[in-house]
Motif scaffolding. Structure first.
Motif, PDB file in Angstrom:
ATOM      1  N   LEU A 115      15.949   4.935   2.507  1.00 18.54           N
ATOM      2  CA  LEU A 115      15.929   3.835   1.310  1.00 18.54           C
ATOM      3  C   LEU A 115      15.989   4.475   0.023  1.00 18.54           C
ATOM      4  CD1 LEU A 115      12.360   2.859   2.737  1.00 18.54           C
ATOM      5  CD2 LEU A 115      14.358   1.586   3.187  1.00 18.54           C
ATOM      6  N   SER A 116      16.376   3.441  -0.906  1.00 19.52           N
ATOM      7  CA  SER A 116      16.635   3.820  -2.295  1.00 19.52           C
ATOM      8  C   SER A 116      15.272   4.148  -2.780  1.00 19.52           C
ATOM      9  CB  SER A 116      17.553   2.571  -3.039  1.00 19.52           C
ATOM     10  OG  SER A 116      16.692   1.752  -3.277  1.00 19.52           O
ATOM     11  N   GLY A 117      15.473   4.854  -4.186  1.00 16.73           N
ATOM     12  CA  GLY A 117      14.297   4.900  -4.978  1.00 16.73           C
ATOM     13  C   GLY A 117      13.261   3.639  -5.116  1.00 16.73           C
ATOM     14  N   GLY A 118      14.146   2.583  -5.717  1.00 13.32           N
ATOM     15  CA  GLY A 118      13.241   1.207  -6.019  1.00 13.32           C
ATOM     16  C   GLY A 118      12.953   0.655  -4.537  1.00 13.32           C
ATOM     17  N   GLU A 119      13.452   0.760  -3.439  1.00 14.15           N
ATOM     18  CA  GLU A 119      12.999   0.528  -2.242  1.00 14.15           C
ATOM     19  C   GLU A 119      11.621   1.298  -1.776  1.00 14.15           C
ATOM     20  OE1 GLU A 119      16.894  -1.459   0.201  1.00 14.15           O
ATOM     21  OE2 GLU A 119      16.640   0.876   0.116  1.00 14.15           O
ATOM     22  N   GLN A 120      11.786   2.531  -2.032  1.00 11.30           N
ATOM     23  CA  GLN A 120      10.647   3.596  -1.878  1.00 11.30           C
ATOM     24  C   GLN A 120       9.290   2.808  -2.506  1.00 11.30           C
ATOM     25  OE1 GLN A 120      11.087   7.685  -1.094  1.00 11.30           O
ATOM     26  NE2 GLN A 120      13.063   7.361  -1.239  1.00 11.30           N
ATOM     27  N   GLN A 121       9.800   2.607  -3.827  1.00 12.96           N
ATOM     28  CA  GLN A 121       8.327   2.379  -4.576  1.00 12.96           C
ATOM     29  C   GLN A 121       7.970   0.775  -4.106  1.00 12.96           C
ATOM     30  OE1 GLN A 121       6.172   3.641  -5.884  1.00 12.96           O
ATOM     31  NE2 GLN A 121       6.622   4.142  -8.083  1.00 12.96           N
ATOM     32  N   ARG A 122       8.642   0.064  -3.585  1.00  8.88           N
ATOM     33  CA  ARG A 122       8.323  -1.358  -2.971  1.00  8.88           C
ATOM     34  C   ARG A 122       7.517  -0.929  -1.775  1.00  8.88           C
ATOM     35  NH1 ARG A 122      11.912  -6.067  -3.694  1.00  8.88           N
ATOM     36  NH2 ARG A 122      13.056  -5.637  -5.813  1.00  8.88           N
ATOM     37  N   VAL A 123       7.817  -0.160  -1.049  1.00  6.81           N
ATOM     38  CA  VAL A 123       6.979   0.446   0.189  1.00  6.81           C
ATOM     39  C   VAL A 123       5.815   0.734  -0.219  1.00  6.81           C
ATOM     40  CG1 VAL A 123       6.789   1.741   2.188  1.00  6.81           C
ATOM     41  CG2 VAL A 123       8.855   0.654   1.554  1.00  6.81           C
ATOM     42  N   ALA A 124       5.633   1.555  -1.393  1.00  6.40           N
ATOM     43  CA  ALA A 124       4.489   2.184  -1.779  1.00  6.40           C
ATOM     44  C   ALA A 124       3.618   0.993  -2.459  1.00  6.40           C
ATOM     45  CB  ALA A 124       4.939   3.447  -2.907  1.00  6.40           C
ATOM     46  N   LEU A 183       7.453   0.207   7.988  1.00 11.15           N
ATOM     47  CA  LEU A 183       6.403  -0.504   8.560  1.00 11.15           C
ATOM     48  C   LEU A 183       5.126   0.496   8.770  1.00 11.15           C
ATOM     49  CD1 LEU A 183       5.592  -3.102   9.774  1.00 11.15           C
ATOM     50  CD2 LEU A 183       6.638  -2.350  12.099  1.00 11.15           C
ATOM     51  N   GLU A 184       5.519   1.656   9.468  1.00 15.06           N
ATOM     52  CA  GLU A 184       4.189   2.570   9.626  1.00 15.06           C
ATOM     53  C   GLU A 184       3.632   3.169   8.385  1.00 15.06           C
ATOM     54  OE1 GLU A 184       6.423   4.188  13.853  1.00 15.06           O
ATOM     55  OE2 GLU A 184       6.877   5.135  11.827  1.00 15.06           O
ATOM     56  N   ASN A 185       4.554   3.321   7.267  1.00 14.29           N
ATOM     57  CA  ASN A 185       3.781   3.688   6.227  1.00 14.29           C
ATOM     58  C   ASN A 185       2.691   2.858   5.610  1.00 14.29           C
ATOM     59  OD1 ASN A 185       4.630   6.440   4.272  1.00 14.29           O
ATOM     60  ND2 ASN A 185       6.381   5.805   5.685  1.00 14.29           N
ATOM     61  N   VAL A 186       3.208   1.481   5.709  1.00 15.88           N
ATOM     62  CA  VAL A 186       2.227   0.459   5.102  1.00 15.88           C
ATOM     63  C   VAL A 186       1.307   0.152   6.145  1.00 15.88           C
ATOM     64  CG1 VAL A 186       2.345  -2.083   4.323  1.00 15.88           C
ATOM     65  CG2 VAL A 186       4.136  -0.670   3.893  1.00 15.88           C
ATOM     66  N   ILE A 201      10.585  -3.509 -10.266  1.00 14.60           N
ATOM     67  CA  ILE A 201       9.480  -3.023  -9.723  1.00 14.60           C
ATOM     68  C   ILE A 201       8.242  -3.561 -10.648  1.00 14.60           C
ATOM     69  CG2 ILE A 201       8.087  -1.012  -9.427  1.00 14.60           C
ATOM     70  CD1 ILE A 201      10.175  -1.480  -7.138  1.00 14.60           C
ATOM     71  N   VAL A 202       8.532  -3.628 -12.035  1.00 18.28           N
ATOM     72  CA  VAL A 202       7.392  -3.873 -12.975  1.00 18.28           C
ATOM     73  C   VAL A 202       7.097  -5.436 -12.803  1.00 18.28           C
ATOM     74  CG1 VAL A 202       6.628  -4.413 -15.302  1.00 18.28           C
ATOM     75  CG2 VAL A 202       7.479  -2.106 -14.624  1.00 18.28           C
ATOM     76  N   ALA A 203       8.047  -6.328 -12.643  1.00 18.37           N
ATOM     77  CA  ALA A 203       7.759  -7.660 -12.341  1.00 18.37           C
ATOM     78  C   ALA A 203       7.319  -7.803 -11.262  1.00 18.37           C
ATOM     79  CB  ALA A 203       9.122  -8.279 -12.638  1.00 18.37           C
ATOM     80  N   ASP A 239       4.216  -8.420   6.803  1.00 17.23           N
ATOM     81  CA  ASP A 239       3.798  -9.453   6.064  1.00 17.23           C
ATOM     82  C   ASP A 239       4.071  -9.031   4.519  1.00 17.23           C
ATOM     83  OD1 ASP A 239       3.617 -11.108   7.954  1.00 17.23           O
ATOM     84  OD2 ASP A 239       1.446 -11.391   7.915  1.00 17.23           O
ATOM     85  N   GLU A 240       3.198  -7.660   4.388  1.00 11.74           N
ATOM     86  CA  GLU A 240       3.347  -7.008   3.015  1.00 11.74           C
ATOM     87  C   GLU A 240       4.754  -6.606   2.756  1.00 11.74           C
ATOM     88  OE1 GLU A 240       0.773  -6.579   0.622  1.00 11.74           O
ATOM     89  OE2 GLU A 240      -0.176  -7.911   2.292  1.00 11.74           O
ATOM     90  N   LEU A 241       5.676  -6.024   3.682  1.00 14.77           N
ATOM     91  CA  LEU A 241       6.944  -5.668   3.410  1.00 14.77           C
ATOM     92  C   LEU A 241       7.961  -6.913   2.997  1.00 14.77           C
ATOM     93  CD1 LEU A 241       7.322  -2.703   5.822  1.00 14.77           C
ATOM     94  CD2 LEU A 241       7.508  -2.611   3.411  1.00 14.77           C
ATOM     95  N   GLU A 242       7.650  -8.045   3.568  1.00 14.60           N
ATOM     96  CA  GLU A 242       8.394  -9.236   3.360  1.00 14.60           C
ATOM     97  C   GLU A 242       8.003  -9.612   1.817  1.00 14.60           C
ATOM     98  OE1 GLU A 242       9.110 -13.821   4.937  1.00 14.60           O
ATOM     99  OE2 GLU A 242       7.628 -12.474   5.952  1.00 14.60           O
ATOM    100  N   ALA A 243       6.734  -9.444   1.482  1.00 11.73           N
ATOM    101  CA  ALA A 243       6.466  -9.983   0.204  1.00 11.73           C
ATOM    102  C   ALA A 243       6.817  -9.140  -0.916  1.00 11.73           C
ATOM    103  CB  ALA A 243       4.962  -9.898   0.069  1.00 11.73           C
ATOM    104  N   VAL A 244       7.377  -7.993  -0.548  1.00 21.97           N
ATOM    105  CA  VAL A 244       8.054  -7.034  -1.540  1.00 21.97           C
ATOM    106  C   VAL A 244       9.562  -7.145  -1.427  1.00 21.97           C
ATOM    107  CG1 VAL A 244       6.125  -5.630  -2.228  1.00 21.97           C
ATOM    108  CG2 VAL A 244       7.793  -4.979  -0.354  1.00 21.97           C
ATOM    109  N   GLY A 245       9.930  -8.334  -0.398  1.00 23.85           N
ATOM    110  CA  GLY A 245      11.501  -8.142  -0.300  1.00 23.85           C
ATOM    111  C   GLY A 245      12.235  -7.124   0.723  1.00 23.85           C
ATOM    112  N   LEU A 246      11.269  -6.589   1.577  1.00 26.19           N
ATOM    113  CA  LEU A 246      11.865  -5.608   2.492  1.00 26.19           C
ATOM    114  C   LEU A 246      11.861  -6.014   3.860  1.00 26.19           C
ATOM    115  CD1 LEU A 246      10.719  -2.182   0.736  1.00 26.19           C
ATOM    116  CD2 LEU A 246      12.773  -3.195   0.706  1.00 26.19           C
ATOM    117  N   ALA A 247      11.995  -7.315   4.137  1.00 27.92           N
ATOM    118  CA  ALA A 247      11.682  -7.752   5.552  1.00 27.92           C
ATOM    119  C   ALA A 247      12.865  -7.147   6.283  1.00 27.92           C
ATOM    120  CB  ALA A 247      11.813  -9.111   5.578  1.00 27.92           C
ATOM    121  N   GLN A 248      13.981  -6.760   5.759  1.00 27.73           N
ATOM    122  CA  GLN A 248      14.912  -6.156   6.721  1.00 27.73           C
ATOM    123  C   GLN A 248      15.016  -4.758   6.728  1.00 27.73           C
ATOM    124  OE1 GLN A 248      16.637  -8.703   8.581  1.00 27.73           O
ATOM    125  NE2 GLN A 248      15.422 -10.032   7.279  1.00 27.73           N
TER     126      GLN A 248
END
Length: 251
Positions: free
Chosen positions: A159-168, A120-123, A197-199, A141-150
């Motif tokens: 976080l996994s690599g995929g989750e970190q890239q979602r945050v990024a 949350l703080e990173n975003v 991630i591409v999708a 809201d942005e984290l929810e949009a990339v599927g990381l609301a939880q």
């Protein structure tokens, strides 16, 4: 002493209308004298608003360096650059940082999240810097949009690599930049995670309306864009639209 910066009566060609990137005779050199290395050698480029542009090329071709000078991460040695309405020609480090703010989002192969901050703080940080009235709410809201609301309270190491890239990705698109630069965004991910991630990236670009400049070595990924340029030895050697099946005219 004369200056290469355009004046009010000498606009950078292609810097108006729906053109969000206009670069003219851009060069980048490192070192001096016998140690000088010319990385970019007179690059000209125009990118339209909403376009999805892929930049292909072998290692050392200059594609990541071109992204660096267009995104304001690196100062060009010469030429003229206009990006998202900002004249970046000749700006120093502070000026480039100011020009990037709110205009440009960047996603890199290495996620570059701040390890001591939660997702949350990173975003929220770039949202706060961009002057958003409620950066924490917008970051959620942005984290929810990339599927990381939880996962908002998790640190990057949790976080996994995929989750970190979602945050990024959420961090890059949160301030609603006009342009997203993505340099090998799936390079540190396995094939299945990279595809996800591409999708997600293309879906979020559609939702936000941002222009994409994608650096990749993957011709299949490049083919998802509207246009592909190929670089070699610091120069653009080809520039063509992507031909899709629906666009082909039967013989």
């Amino acid at each position: 002493m004369t200056s290469d910066r355009p004046t009010a009566t000498e606009p950078l060609p292609g810097a108006a209308g729906d053109i969000v990137i206009a670069a003219e005779n851009v060069t980048l050199s490192l070192g001096r004298g016998d140690a000088r290395v010319d990385i970019l050698k007179g690059v000209d480029l125009r990118v339209a608003a909403g376009e999805r542009l892929a930049i292909l090329g072998p290692s050392g071709s200059g594609k990541s360096s071109l992204m660096a000078v267009l995104s304001g991460l690196e100062q060009a040695s010469g030429g003229r650059i206009m990006v998202a309405g900002a004249d970046m020609t000749g700006l120093g480090e502070d000026g480039l940082a100011e020009a990037r703010r709110g205009r440009i989002g960047i996603v890199l192969q290495a996620f570059h999240l701040i390890p001591t901050m939660t997702a949350l703080e990173n975003v929220a940080v770039p949202l706060e810097l961009a002057g958003h009235p409620d950066p924490l709410r917008a970051a959620r809201d942005e984290l929810e949009a990339v599927g990381l609301a939880q996962r908002t309270g998790h640190y990057p190491a949790q976080l996994s690599g995929g989750e970190q890239q979602r945050v990024a990705l959420a961090r890059a698109l949160g301030p609603r930049p006009r342009i997203l630069f993505a340099d090998e965004p799936t390079g540190n991910l396995d094939a299945a995670t990279g595809e996800t991630i591409v999708a997600l990236m293309f879906r979020r670009l559609q939702e936000t309306g941002a222009t994409l400049v994608l650096i990749t070595h993957d011709s299949g990924l490049a083919a998802r864009c509207d246009r592909i340029i190929t670089m070699r030895d610091g120069r653009i050697v080809s520039d063509s639209p992507v031909e899709r099946a629906a666009d082909r005219v039967p013989a």
